[in-house]
Design an enzyme around this catalytic site. Sequence first.
Site, PDB file in Angstrom:
ATOM      1  N   GLU A  31      -6.844   4.446   8.000  1.00  0.00           N
ATOM      2  CA  GLU A  31      -6.660   5.884   7.699  1.00  0.00           C
ATOM      3  C   GLU A  31      -7.910   6.458   7.041  1.00  0.00           C
ATOM      4  O   GLU A  31      -8.250   7.625   7.240  1.00  0.00           O
ATOM      5  CB  GLU A  31      -5.395   6.077   6.833  1.00  0.00           C
ATOM      6  N   GLY A  78       2.337   2.089  10.785  1.00  0.00           N
ATOM      7  CA  GLY A  78       3.258   3.211  10.608  1.00  0.00           C
ATOM      8  C   GLY A  78       3.943   3.639  11.900  1.00  0.00           C
ATOM      9  O   GLY A  78       4.544   4.708  11.962  1.00  0.00           O
ATOM     10  N   GLU A  81      -5.355  -5.299  10.720  1.00  0.00           N
ATOM     11  CA  GLU A  81      -4.350  -4.251  10.901  1.00  0.00           C
ATOM     12  C   GLU A  81      -4.611  -3.510  12.211  1.00  0.00           C
ATOM     13  O   GLU A  81      -5.415  -2.566  12.235  1.00  0.00           O
ATOM     14  CB  GLU A  81      -4.422  -3.249   9.752  1.00  0.00           C
ATOM     15  N   ASN A 104       0.869  -1.186   0.000  1.00  0.00           N
ATOM     16  CA  ASN A 104       0.000   0.000   0.000  1.00  0.00           C
ATOM     17  C   ASN A 104       0.903   1.232   0.000  1.00  0.00           C
ATOM     18  O   ASN A 104       1.517   1.547   1.014  1.00  0.00           O
ATOM     19  CB  ASN A 104      -0.886  -0.048   1.259  1.00  0.00           C
ATOM     20  N   TRP A 105       0.956   1.890  -1.134  1.00  0.00           N
ATOM     21  CA  TRP A 105       1.876   3.045  -1.259  1.00  0.00           C
ATOM     22  C   TRP A 105       1.287   4.320  -0.662  1.00  0.00           C
ATOM     23  O   TRP A 105       1.949   5.367  -0.666  1.00  0.00           O
ATOM     24  CB  TRP A 105       2.238   3.275  -2.730  1.00  0.00           C
ATOM     25  N   LYS A 106       0.082   4.253  -0.183  1.00  0.00           N
ATOM     26  CA  LYS A 106      -0.579   5.410   0.455  1.00  0.00           C
ATOM     27  C   LYS A 106      -0.449   6.641  -0.441  1.00  0.00           C
ATOM     28  O   LYS A 106      -0.471   6.519  -1.655  1.00  0.00           O
ATOM     29  CB  LYS A 106      -0.003   5.661   1.845  1.00  0.00           C
ATOM     30  N   HIS A 154      -9.541   0.915   5.082  1.00  0.00           N
ATOM     31  CA  HIS A 154      -8.249   1.109   5.758  1.00  0.00           C
ATOM     32  C   HIS A 154      -8.457   2.044   6.956  1.00  0.00           C
ATOM     33  O   HIS A 154      -9.267   2.971   6.899  1.00  0.00           O
ATOM     34  CB  HIS A 154      -7.233   1.708   4.774  1.00  0.00           C
ATOM     35  N   GLY A 201       2.751  -1.238   4.320  1.00  0.00           N
ATOM     36  CA  GLY A 201       2.708   0.184   3.987  1.00  0.00           C
ATOM     37  C   GLY A 201       4.108   0.714   3.736  1.00  0.00           C
ATOM     38  O   GLY A 201       4.684   0.533   2.662  1.00  0.00           O
ATOM     39  N   GLY A 202       4.687   1.356   4.746  1.00  0.00           N
ATOM     40  CA  GLY A 202       5.982   2.029   4.614  1.00  0.00           C
ATOM     41  C   GLY A 202       7.056   1.196   3.929  1.00  0.00           C
ATOM     42  O   GLY A 202       7.772   1.691   3.050  1.00  0.00           O
ATOM     43  N   SER A 248       3.463  -2.343  10.354  1.00  0.00           N
ATOM     44  CA  SER A 248       4.921  -2.329  10.497  1.00  0.00           C
ATOM     45  C   SER A 248       5.582  -3.658  10.141  1.00  0.00           C
ATOM     46  O   SER A 248       6.512  -4.097  10.821  1.00  0.00           O
ATOM     47  CB  SER A 248       5.308  -1.871  11.909  1.00  0.00           C
TER      48      SER A 248
HETATM   49  C1  PEP Z   1      -0.812  -0.004   5.983  1.00  0.00           C
HETATM   50  O1  PEP Z   1      -0.812   1.126   5.558  1.00  0.00           O
HETATM   51  O2  PEP Z   1      -1.722  -0.784   5.682  1.00  0.00           O
HETATM   52  C2  PEP Z   1       0.300  -0.436   6.853  1.00  0.00           C
HETATM   53  C3  PEP Z   1       0.246  -1.616   7.400  1.00  0.00           C
HETATM   54  O3  PEP Z   1       1.318   0.472   7.050  1.00  0.00           O
HETATM   55  P1  PEP Z   1       2.755   0.163   7.724  1.00  0.00           P
HETATM   56  O4  PEP Z   1       3.270  -1.120   7.111  1.00  0.00           O
HETATM   57  O5  PEP Z   1       3.595   1.331   7.373  1.00  0.00           O
HETATM   58  O6  PEP Z   1       2.526  -0.001   9.185  1.00  0.00           O
END
Ligand code: PEP
Length: 261
Positions: A98, A174, A168, A10-12, A96, A235-236, A214
Amino acid sequence: MKKKPLIAGNWKMYKTASEAVTLVQTLKAAVHPVMNVEIVICPPFIALSEVSKVLTDTPIELGAQNMYSAPEGAFTGEISPMMLKDVRCRFVILGHSERRQYFKEDNILIHEKVKTALKYSLVPIVCVGETLEEREGKAHFDVVKTQLDECLGNLEKDDIAKVVIAYEPVWAIGTGKTATPDQAEQMHSYIRRLLNERFGKELGVKVPILYGGSVKPDNARSLMEKPNIDGALVGGASLKAETFAQIVREARMAYESGVNA
Ligand code: PEP
């Protein structure tokens, strides 16, 4: 038996369209050859079309990070399922945390989006997970149950087999704090039980349940080795080709060692 892991990036709201093309080209080379793992990349909307071209003739699938619940109409600023299909998206992340936190999406809207995605043959990656406060108050199982009940709503049995769930925990997204493999597996096996009870074991076992929060190369394998963790939503760490490719390799090793055990 363990399922082939699904690793979704997920490049957000990172990467312009041209940066996204550079990243996906590097990534394509870094994950080659794709074996015993399914890979999905979810760039920002504006990059989908260009990224899709780079992914032509590769096994890497394309996903979107969101979608509106109506097929089309006067919904300024929104993106429809047909628009996603047109650029060859197969997956769409829905609900999600966010989106829930900053854009006030609730389970009712997410349920509408899930139904629309399925109607247009998109695979919804339905995100659920508790906040730190909810976990500390020992409400995490109830919170996730309510999210699942309401987001999946009255789905037909046939449809559940086309859904992916992503657990999640909000406190792990994040933040660099990962749920331990045991904590994650505890929730994943609970979700599996709920799915089995609701849709029957034969279908319940088929639903991939991803872990997100993470995920990094050094924790991916121990998470993926757990029986009910079928992949990761990253994500990151998906924003760097080599880091993401390493997670893909760790997931593949976890799968292969399970199959050959
Ligand atoms: C996400 O955005 O779904 C996520 C899990 O982010 P991160 O891996 O950065 O925690």
